[in-house]
Design an enzyme around this catalytic site. Structure first.
Site, PDB file in Angstrom:
ATOM      1  N   SER A   1      20.896 -48.630  28.291  1.00 27.70           N
ATOM      2  CA  SER A   1      22.019 -49.200  27.938  1.00 27.70           C
ATOM      3  C   SER A   1      22.838 -47.757  27.528  1.00 27.70           C
ATOM      4  O   SER A   1      24.094 -47.276  27.156  1.00 27.70           O
ATOM      5  CB  SER A   1      21.912 -49.922  27.340  1.00 27.70           C
ATOM      6  OG  SER A   1      21.867 -51.390  28.096  1.00 27.70           O
TER       7      SER A   1
ATOM      8  N   SER B   1      24.644 -51.141  28.658  1.00 25.22           N
ATOM      9  CA  SER B   1      25.724 -51.909  27.718  1.00 25.22           C
ATOM     10  C   SER B   1      25.973 -51.269  26.269  1.00 25.22           C
ATOM     11  O   SER B   1      27.070 -51.666  26.219  1.00 25.22           O
ATOM     12  CB  SER B   1      24.873 -52.688  27.038  1.00 25.22           C
ATOM     13  OG  SER B   1      23.235 -51.834  25.937  1.00 25.22           O
TER      14      SER B   1
ATOM     15  N   LYS C   1      27.197 -48.901  18.001  1.00 26.33           N
ATOM     16  CA  LYS C   1      27.431 -50.287  18.881  1.00 26.33           C
ATOM     17  C   LYS C   1      27.263 -51.857  17.616  1.00 26.33           C
ATOM     18  O   LYS C   1      26.745 -51.618  17.304  1.00 26.33           O
ATOM     19  CB  LYS C   1      26.379 -50.170  19.779  1.00 26.33           C
ATOM     20  CG  LYS C   1      26.183 -50.820  20.776  1.00 26.33           C
ATOM     21  CD  LYS C   1      25.257 -50.894  21.499  1.00 26.33           C
ATOM     22  CE  LYS C   1      24.377 -51.580  22.835  1.00 26.33           C
ATOM     23  NZ  LYS C   1      23.379 -51.416  23.716  1.00 26.33           N
TER      24      LYS C   1
END
Lengths: 454, 454
Positions: free
Chosen positions: B179, B155, B80
């Site tokens: 997330s 996310s 990420k």
């Protein structure tokens, strides 16, 4: 209790062990001294005479049966009124908590009892421990035994008065920004705040739970160490200190004297403090000076942590018992409801930064040294203190040098330095690094021993 | 990588060990898959093709020389874009951080590299990880590989897309309120958030440092466990999990299904979830239902912690690069500057209370089970979700069931349950107690294995 060394834990313990006195007699002597100056000094808000005498009797019988619980066996100790003592009120000298009866002992009280100490009563304090003067209390101000027109300092005011006036050999206090060390210095006794977490605060009415510490007040460094060792959480370095012996006391080789920029000392304080330093230098200590940094940010961070933590704890009480709080304390609690969380969080993050910075600044010193207060105990009712550097509030004069140790969580101890006959006491603070409680106590014991020999 | 089991860490590792493929070939296959659906899915914001191929070459040479760094040796993993990767930008998909080059690897990235994993690139994410849809990103929204008109969830949106689309066998995400688990459920893969602190968050751009977790996304529970074991801090129970073997997977005897009062599931989600539960019951699991309590206070507490912590971290950036933040994220950062500290502190104190309460409510269950999301992945641009219980914002629909595990700090894993051919994925969350990561992973592996056999 009438010889000059009487009244220390150490001397009392010797007398008890050698059969020259009994715990009953010791407690009775304490009760007489408490009674003799009660109206004058206002040190105690509750005296547990009957329970103390019963416990003393049990201690004497244990001793007769060959049971010795250690250095605190049969020794009377007083508690600041924010320590829970099962079945007794914990009011923190606030009318808002006059009905607050403790269900069980605070952790530190339970440890005291297990060590054989005798709880003799609860001492006067600044309401909720939320101030450094000791003047704001539902019981009225505690008074300085060396001049009852003057403050005892706070917030552990009654604990300091009780020890200084010979009412008890030792007492417990709590310390969020100097509340053990301030009254100890103002009254001329020893006050020790250990490393954050070394003594449990469970069962002590919180003011600010990330800054609160528990610490002993006593007449000598060794007595303070003895008490701290009995109170320490298992596994901390402090837990090993109870046997601090005379031969392990070592004068610190390198003393770093911290100066607060913009804060000048009262001439009498400066003279006594510098004379003590000069003596230590002659005794072989290397004395160096350095200037603290970020002291203003430290002060603001301390406020930004303490105010909202106190308000979070007492918000309901403020709403439901508004009129029962002293107006000054009430205003502080109100203000703390309106500090934004980002300021709080930045203040918390400042603590880690500040610890790194002070470590760098003080690298190379065995201990950091500073005057505990820039002034001797102000008069009761005196709102401000005139220092050569300008006028400050009495509250700020009390806390300014002391809150650093709470922000850092490092151990700090104050001990009296020699002053002229009849003069008010002046305290010297020694500050150690996190976890270095035992080294700090050893240094302090040696400094105390040296200063008493001057 | 073309057989149905291909693309798992486990299958790839076997192929590598048996010499049926090379890390170079595996990385090349991943790069082709990334390229093939890059415009369509927007999963990656940076692909480190050259570095990955070089590392693969080194891994192959090490293997040829008889060196095997363990189960991740030569396996490509995506990060990420809030994980620091030395020398590469860490933007957290915010224009405000487009120039932020990492000086060194995040702790978890360093652990991955030491374990022989190959960093293949950085994945798309919700800006600053401050939202559960994956729609707000300087790179534009990541898209669901099963229906590119739908959200991937956030996310850690790109990490879930990359795994679900077969671009990488596994990826790292961060999880502050779901997330990792939200996009995993929305895209039909496994997402695991371990116990708070079990994996270091050092070097991961913080959103809320007391709620942030790092966790893996993968195609199977065993792959997630393999990655989590390599990432775990030494001394945590999670550190012992890397060898999770088939024979240690055990179906949980007693499953407590948590119902959120006032939140009804979309019929398709309910049908798939209940069918999975019915299957587990037939397989011998004791399925019981209980109602969660304090869910509204939990939600409010989560907000009262995350908002000011995020604002404390990004306050300067908000001032200096205001226009560079997406308006929605900017508004959240502004709001967080005006939450009072007492609310924050009460929210933090609620966490300990809540953990005690959930422990009581769920006493007697081996795991707590709930649907990860009340809806399948909503459409891109869809602001609200219609549930039988009423309309909720898409953001709330994503986070509502997931933030509990962050408040508690307990481990939670989502895995896909069977759905009809062509239907969007539905995730089942299993929640364990603090520190019980290994037991949770064992239960999850058994549930996964059972559900795949249905």
């Amino acid at each position: 209790m009438s010889d000059p060394n009487g009244g220390t834990i150490r001397a009392t313990r010797e007398a008890l062990r050698e059969g020259r006195t009994t715990s009953q007699a010791v407690v009775q002597a304490c009760l007489r001294r408490i009674e003799a100056r009660h109206r004058e000094l206002n040190a105690f808000v509750a005296v547990h005479a009957e329970a103390a005498l019963e416990t003393a009797d049990r201690c004497d019988r244990e001793r007769a049966a060959g049971i010795d619980r250690g250095p605190l066996h049969g020794i009377p100790v007083a508690l600041k009124d924010n320590f829970d003592c099962a079945g007794e009120p914990t009011t923190a000298c606030s009318r808002a908590f006059r009905d607050n009866i403790a269900e069980r002992d605070a952790e530190s009280v339970a440890r005291l009892r297990a060590a054989g100490a005798i709880i003799i009563g609860k001492t006067n304090m600044h309401e909720l421990a939320y101030g450094g003067t000791g003047e704001v209390s539902s019981a009225g101000p505690a008074r300085n035994p060396l001049d009852p027109d003057r403050l005892a300092g706070g917030s552990s005011s009654g604990s300091a008065v009780a020890v200084a006036a010979g009412m008890v050999p030792a007492a417990l206090g709590s310390d969020t920004g100097g509340s053990v060390r301030i009254p100890a210095a103002a009254c001329g006794v020893v006050g020790f705040k250990p490393t954050l977490g070394a003594i449990s605060t469970r069962g002590v009415m919180p003011l600010s739970w990330t800054l609160d510490h528990v610490g002993p007040l006593a007449r000598t460094v060794r007595d303070a160490a003895c008490l701290a060792g009995a109170l320490a959480e298992p596994g901390t370095s402090l837990a090993a200190v109870s046997g601090l012996a005379a031969d392990t006391a070592v004068l610190p080789a390198r003393v770093g004297v911290a100066r607060f920029p913009g804060l000048a000392l009262e001439p009498a304080v400066e003279a006594a403090f510098e004379a003590a330093l000069a003596g230590l230098q002659q005794a072989g200590c290397d004395i160096a000076r350095f200037e603290l940094e970020h002291t203003r940010e430290a002060h603001v961070s301390w406020l930004a942590i303490m105010y909202p933590e106190a308000s979070a704890r007492y918000r309901e009480a403020l709403a439901s018992r508004y009129q029962d709080f002293d107006p000054a304390v009430r205003t502080q609690l109100e203000a703390g409801c309106h500090i934004d969380a980002t300021s709080y969080l930045r203040a918390q993050r400042f603590r880690a930064f500040y610890a790194r910075r002070i470590r760098e600044l003080a690298a190379g010193y065995d201990v950091i040294c500073m005057p505990t207060l820039p002034t001797v105990a102000p008069r009761i009712g005196q709102q401000t203190v005139e220092l050569p550097s300008g006028t400050v509030t009495t509250q700020d004069a009390m806390t300014f040098s002391n809150l650093t140790a709470n922000l850092l969580g490092w151990p700090a101890i104050t001990l009296p330095v020699p002053v002229q006959a009849g003069a008010m006491p002046v305290g010297m603070t020694l500050l150690g690094r996190s976890g270095d409680d035992v080294q700090l106590l050893r240094s302090a014991a040696a400094v105390e021993s040296f200063l008493r020999s001057c």
